[in-house]
Design a protein around this motif. Structure first.
Motif, PDB file in Angstrom:
ATOM      1  N   THR A  78       0.615  -1.268  -0.042  1.00 52.50           N
ATOM      2  CA  THR A  78      -0.083  -0.036   0.163  1.00 52.50           C
ATOM      3  C   THR A  78       0.803   1.306   0.131  1.00 52.50           C
ATOM      4  OG1 THR A  78      -0.061  -0.076   2.416  1.00 52.50           O
ATOM      5  CG2 THR A  78      -1.909  -1.090   1.374  1.00 52.50           C
ATOM      6  N   PHE A  79       2.153   1.038   0.007  1.00 52.57           N
ATOM      7  CA  PHE A  79       3.249   2.263  -0.275  1.00 52.57           C
ATOM      8  C   PHE A  79       3.193   3.058   1.080  1.00 52.57           C
ATOM      9  CE2 PHE A  79       2.896   1.015  -4.698  1.00 52.57           C
ATOM     10  CZ  PHE A  79       4.141   1.156  -5.304  1.00 52.57           C
ATOM     11  N   GLN A  80       2.750   2.495   2.162  1.00 51.20           N
ATOM     12  CA  GLN A  80       2.972   3.161   3.337  1.00 51.20           C
ATOM     13  C   GLN A  80       4.369   2.815   4.105  1.00 51.20           C
ATOM     14  OE1 GLN A  80      -0.591   2.142   5.905  1.00 51.20           O
ATOM     15  NE2 GLN A  80      -1.937   2.642   4.171  1.00 51.20           N
ATOM     16  N   PHE A  81       5.061   3.594   4.114  1.00 50.92           N
ATOM     17  CA  PHE A  81       6.659   3.619   4.442  1.00 50.92           C
ATOM     18  C   PHE A  81       6.657   3.881   6.003  1.00 50.92           C
ATOM     19  CE2 PHE A  81       7.240   4.639   0.038  1.00 50.92           C
ATOM     20  CZ  PHE A  81       7.309   3.328  -0.534  1.00 50.92           C
ATOM     21  N   GLY A  82       5.688   4.397   6.648  1.00 52.31           N
ATOM     22  CA  GLY A  82       5.925   4.680   8.036  1.00 52.31           C
ATOM     23  C   GLY A  82       6.663   5.761   8.383  1.00 52.31           C
ATOM     24  N   TYR A  83       7.241   5.943   9.463  1.00 53.39           N
ATOM     25  CA  TYR A  83       8.191   7.094   9.988  1.00 53.39           C
ATOM     26  C   TYR A  83       9.607   6.632  10.221  1.00 53.39           C
ATOM     27  CZ  TYR A  83       3.976  10.013  10.945  1.00 53.39           C
ATOM     28  OH  TYR A  83       2.693  10.880  10.680  1.00 53.39           O
ATOM     29  N   SER A  84      10.405   7.418  10.050  1.00 49.61           N
ATOM     30  CA  SER A  84      11.799   7.394  10.271  1.00 49.61           C
ATOM     31  C   SER A  84      12.278   7.377  11.852  1.00 49.61           C
ATOM     32  CB  SER A  84      12.767   8.417   9.896  1.00 49.61           C
ATOM     33  OG  SER A  84      14.087   8.522  10.417  1.00 49.61           O
ATOM     34  N   ILE A  85      12.993   6.402  12.271  1.00 45.45           N
ATOM     35  CA  ILE A  85      13.360   6.255  13.622  1.00 45.45           C
ATOM     36  C   ILE A  85      14.069   7.425  14.153  1.00 45.45           C
ATOM     37  CG2 ILE A  85      14.432   4.792  15.340  1.00 45.45           C
ATOM     38  CD1 ILE A  85      13.432   2.344  13.968  1.00 45.45           C
ATOM     39  N   ARG A  86      15.067   7.467  13.167  1.00 44.59           N
ATOM     40  CA  ARG A  86      15.856   8.754  13.688  1.00 44.59           C
ATOM     41  C   ARG A  86      15.492  10.146  13.611  1.00 44.59           C
ATOM     42  NH1 ARG A  86      20.217   6.714  16.876  1.00 44.59           N
ATOM     43  NH2 ARG A  86      20.804   4.532  15.891  1.00 44.59           N
ATOM     44  N   GLN A  87      14.573  10.403  12.520  1.00 45.27           N
ATOM     45  CA  GLN A  87      14.172  11.549  11.997  1.00 45.27           C
ATOM     46  C   GLN A  87      12.890  12.099  12.614  1.00 45.27           C
ATOM     47  OE1 GLN A  87      15.410  13.127   8.424  1.00 45.27           O
ATOM     48  NE2 GLN A  87      16.563  11.284   7.827  1.00 45.27           N
ATOM     49  N   SER A  88      12.098  10.960  12.992  1.00 47.13           N
ATOM     50  CA  SER A  88      10.718  11.072  13.777  1.00 47.13           C
ATOM     51  C   SER A  88      10.011  11.956  12.438  1.00 47.13           C
ATOM     52  CB  SER A  88      10.790  11.942  14.672  1.00 47.13           C
ATOM     53  OG  SER A  88      11.416  11.154  15.742  1.00 47.13           O
ATOM     54  N   ARG A  89      10.024  11.608  11.393  1.00 44.08           N
ATOM     55  CA  ARG A  89       9.042  11.987  10.348  1.00 44.08           C
ATOM     56  C   ARG A  89       8.654  11.159   9.398  1.00 44.08           C
ATOM     57  NH1 ARG A  89      11.547  15.535   6.098  1.00 44.08           N
ATOM     58  NH2 ARG A  89      13.928  15.028   6.197  1.00 44.08           N
ATOM     59  N   PRO A  90       7.716  11.397   8.403  1.00 48.88           N
ATOM     60  CA  PRO A  90       7.410  10.328   7.467  1.00 48.88           C
ATOM     61  C   PRO A  90       8.543  10.052   6.559  1.00 48.88           C
ATOM     62  CG  PRO A  90       5.597  12.097   7.560  1.00 48.88           C
ATOM     63  CD  PRO A  90       6.611  12.499   8.521  1.00 48.88           C
ATOM     64  N   VAL A  91       8.621   8.759   6.233  1.00 51.31           N
ATOM     65  CA  VAL A  91       9.870   8.408   5.502  1.00 51.31           C
ATOM     66  C   VAL A  91       9.843   9.036   4.048  1.00 51.31           C
ATOM     67  CG1 VAL A  91      10.811   6.149   4.390  1.00 51.31           C
ATOM     68  CG2 VAL A  91      10.185   6.206   6.692  1.00 51.31           C
ATOM     69  N   TRP A  92       8.697   9.132   3.407  1.00 53.13           N
ATOM     70  CA  TRP A  92       8.406   9.701   2.179  1.00 53.13           C
ATOM     71  C   TRP A  92       9.064  10.974   2.189  1.00 53.13           C
ATOM     72  CZ3 TRP A  92       9.019   8.020  -2.432  1.00 53.13           C
ATOM     73  CH2 TRP A  92       8.577   8.522  -3.586  1.00 53.13           C
ATOM     74  N   SER A  93       8.850  11.541   2.940  1.00 51.67           N
ATOM     75  CA  SER A  93       8.983  13.195   3.024  1.00 51.67           C
ATOM     76  C   SER A  93      10.586  13.293   3.279  1.00 51.67           C
ATOM     77  CB  SER A  93       8.336  13.791   4.543  1.00 51.67           C
ATOM     78  OG  SER A  93       8.976  13.460   5.544  1.00 51.67           O
ATOM     79  N   ILE A  94      11.167  12.133   3.649  1.00 51.65           N
ATOM     80  CA  ILE A  94      12.660  12.217   3.480  1.00 51.65           C
ATOM     81  C   ILE A  94      13.102  11.719   1.983  1.00 51.65           C
ATOM     82  CG2 ILE A  94      14.733  10.938   4.659  1.00 51.65           C
ATOM     83  CD1 ILE A  94      13.124  10.637   7.030  1.00 51.65           C
ATOM     84  N   LEU A  95      12.624  10.881   1.573  1.00 53.59           N
ATOM     85  CA  LEU A  95      13.193  10.084   0.502  1.00 53.59           C
ATOM     86  C   LEU A  95      12.752  10.987  -0.810  1.00 53.59           C
ATOM     87  CD1 LEU A  95      12.950   6.047   1.200  1.00 53.59           C
ATOM     88  CD2 LEU A  95      14.878   7.710   1.352  1.00 53.59           C
ATOM     89  N   ALA A  96      11.597  11.073  -0.859  1.00 50.78           N
ATOM     90  CA  ALA A  96      11.119  12.063  -2.008  1.00 50.78           C
ATOM     91  C   ALA A  96      12.107  12.989  -2.604  1.00 50.78           C
ATOM     92  CB  ALA A  96       9.665  12.811  -1.800  1.00 50.78           C
ATOM     93  N   PRO A  97      12.406  14.138  -1.763  1.00 50.21           N
ATOM     94  CA  PRO A  97      13.654  14.927  -2.400  1.00 50.21           C
ATOM     95  C   PRO A  97      14.954  14.618  -2.710  1.00 50.21           C
ATOM     96  CG  PRO A  97      13.172  15.430  -0.059  1.00 50.21           C
ATOM     97  CD  PRO A  97      12.077  14.467  -0.569  1.00 50.21           C
ATOM     98  N   LYS A  98      15.128  13.453  -1.980  1.00 49.63           N
ATOM     99  CA  LYS A  98      16.447  12.400  -2.231  1.00 49.63           C
ATOM    100  C   LYS A  98      16.500  12.013  -3.727  1.00 49.63           C
ATOM    101  CE  LYS A  98      18.002  13.770   1.948  1.00 49.63           C
ATOM    102  NZ  LYS A  98      19.025  14.998   2.024  1.00 49.63           N
ATOM    103  N   LEU A  99      15.270  11.407  -4.026  1.00 52.67           N
ATOM    104  CA  LEU A  99      15.115  10.834  -5.126  1.00 52.67           C
ATOM    105  C   LEU A  99      15.009  11.810  -6.378  1.00 52.67           C
ATOM    106  CD1 LEU A  99      14.374   8.060  -6.751  1.00 52.67           C
ATOM    107  CD2 LEU A  99      12.109   8.572  -6.039  1.00 52.67           C
ATOM    108  N   ALA A 100      14.251  12.795  -5.991  1.00 53.78           N
ATOM    109  CA  ALA A 100      14.340  13.961  -7.075  1.00 53.78           C
ATOM    110  C   ALA A 100      15.557  14.329  -7.321  1.00 53.78           C
ATOM    111  CB  ALA A 100      13.458  15.227  -6.455  1.00 53.78           C
ATOM    112  N   ASN A 101      16.628  14.611  -6.251  1.00 53.68           N
ATOM    113  CA  ASN A 101      18.060  15.096  -6.572  1.00 53.68           C
ATOM    114  C   ASN A 101      18.922  14.293  -7.239  1.00 53.68           C
ATOM    115  OD1 ASN A 101      17.490  17.276  -4.811  1.00 53.68           O
ATOM    116  ND2 ASN A 101      18.326  16.384  -3.238  1.00 53.68           N
TER     117      ASN A 101
END
Length: 329
Positions: A78-101
């Motif tokens: 269901t593309f639900q990646f959850g929350y980052s343990i270290r950054q305490s925010r949604p995983v997709w909000s972390i990976l989306a800009p990195k993938l774009a870069n």
């Protein structure tokens, strides 16, 4: 069901199985590593045992392994990646800009290399035995066989530290504060940081496309259809274009495969240039044992590679029916 449909069904089944294997390997590998994501916090004494148990329950790490695995598969479907343990925010909000870069860096590099190197390879194959052919093969083979991080380090030493022309790392200056998409990816500061990693990526990809197109033209040069075109009075350049066009299938297939692999980034390239892409983010997440980020990143990378492999297989079978028929005439 036609032969092509059976071929497609078989390839879809294989793709699904490969995806399951890839995500399963990363799940169990991470959980078999010594320690846990909370080892540092526990050792620092900042969290009580009750707080640690509460956090582990929040991330489902107190569940039996098999149950964690089933929840993990359900979330990925269901593309639900959850929350980052270290950054305490949604995983997709972390990976989306990195993938774009990563895509902003590598897709233009791949397209540029595919066009330029393919044309050069066609010319080299048509002029077989020439100094240009020998020089291009030697140069591209050397560049392709050299590890990308070695090429990157040499480029940085020459153009950043010796000549002082370009910055050695990062995607923008530390003091830069982009306010929008255009300011992020089209500013002078960004382009200034972009040139070196883009150049290294182009050099890295160039050898394969040049050799593939060169070999294709060499193979087609003595074919009957070119003799017919020559008899019709086609010029040398027109014959070269005909030979190149008829040898494009391997190049197109390889382009599709490389496009899938772009989603994992050139990890060593991103690390050397400190480019904030998905490959570098994966390395950081592995070091921190940030399970949700690692799992999501690997899932995205594996899915992209498997899908583009499937596209390449289907494309090859569509243009060459002997592939889907198992080689039967």
């Amino acid at each position: 069901m036609s032969q092509f449909q059976r071929f497609l069904a078989k390839r879809l089944t294989v793709a699904a199985m490969l995806t399951l294997v890839a995500v399963s390997v990363i799940f169990f590998t991470l959980r078999l590593l010594p320690g846990s994501p909370f080892t540092t916090l526990i050792a620092s004494g900042n969290l009580s045992d009750a707080q640690v148990k509460e956090i582990m329950a929040l991330y489902g790490l107190n569940q039996p392994m098999w149950k964690q695995y089933l929840i993990y598969l359900q979330n990925l479907l269901t593309f639900q990646f959850g929350y980052s343990i270290r950054q305490s925010r949604p995983v997709w909000s972390i990976l989306a800009p990195k993938l774009a870069n990563t895509l902003i860096l590598l897709i233009p590099a791949l397209v540029t290399t595919a066009v330029v190197s393919t044309l050069l390879g066609m010319y080299a194959g048509w002029n077989r035995g020439s100094s240009f052919e020998k020089g291009s093969i030697i140069t591209t083979t050397f560049l392709r066989s050299t590890p990308v991080f070695i090429t990157a380090l040499l480029i940085i030493i020459v153009f950043s530290y010796n000549l002082g022309i370009f910055p050695p790392f990062g995607m923008r200056s530390i003091t830069a504060t982009p306010t929008g998409l255009l300011d992020t990816y089209l500013s002078v500061d960004f382009l200034y940081h972009y040139i070196l990693p883009f150049g290294v990526a182009v050099l890295y990809y160039s050898g394969d496309f040049l050799l593939l197109s060169r070999n294709g033209v060499v193979e087609k040069k003595g074919s009957e259809f070119l003799k017919l075109h020559r008899a019709k009075g086609l010029s040398e350049n027109e014959q070269l274009l005909q030979a190149g066009r008829n040898s494009m299938l391997p190049v197109m297939t390889y382009f599709a495969l490389r496009l899938g692999m772009i989603f994992q980034g050139l990890i060593l390239l991103e690390v050397v240039f400190a480019w904030p892409g998905i490959g570098r983010e994966l390395v950081i997440a592995i070091q921190q044992q940030d399970f949700p980020v690692v799992q999501a990143a690997v899932f995205i990378m594996a899915l992209a590679v498997i899908i583009m492999n499937l596209v390449a297989d289907v494309m090859y079978a569509y243009f060459d029916p002997t592939v889907s028929s198992g080689g039967e005439a």
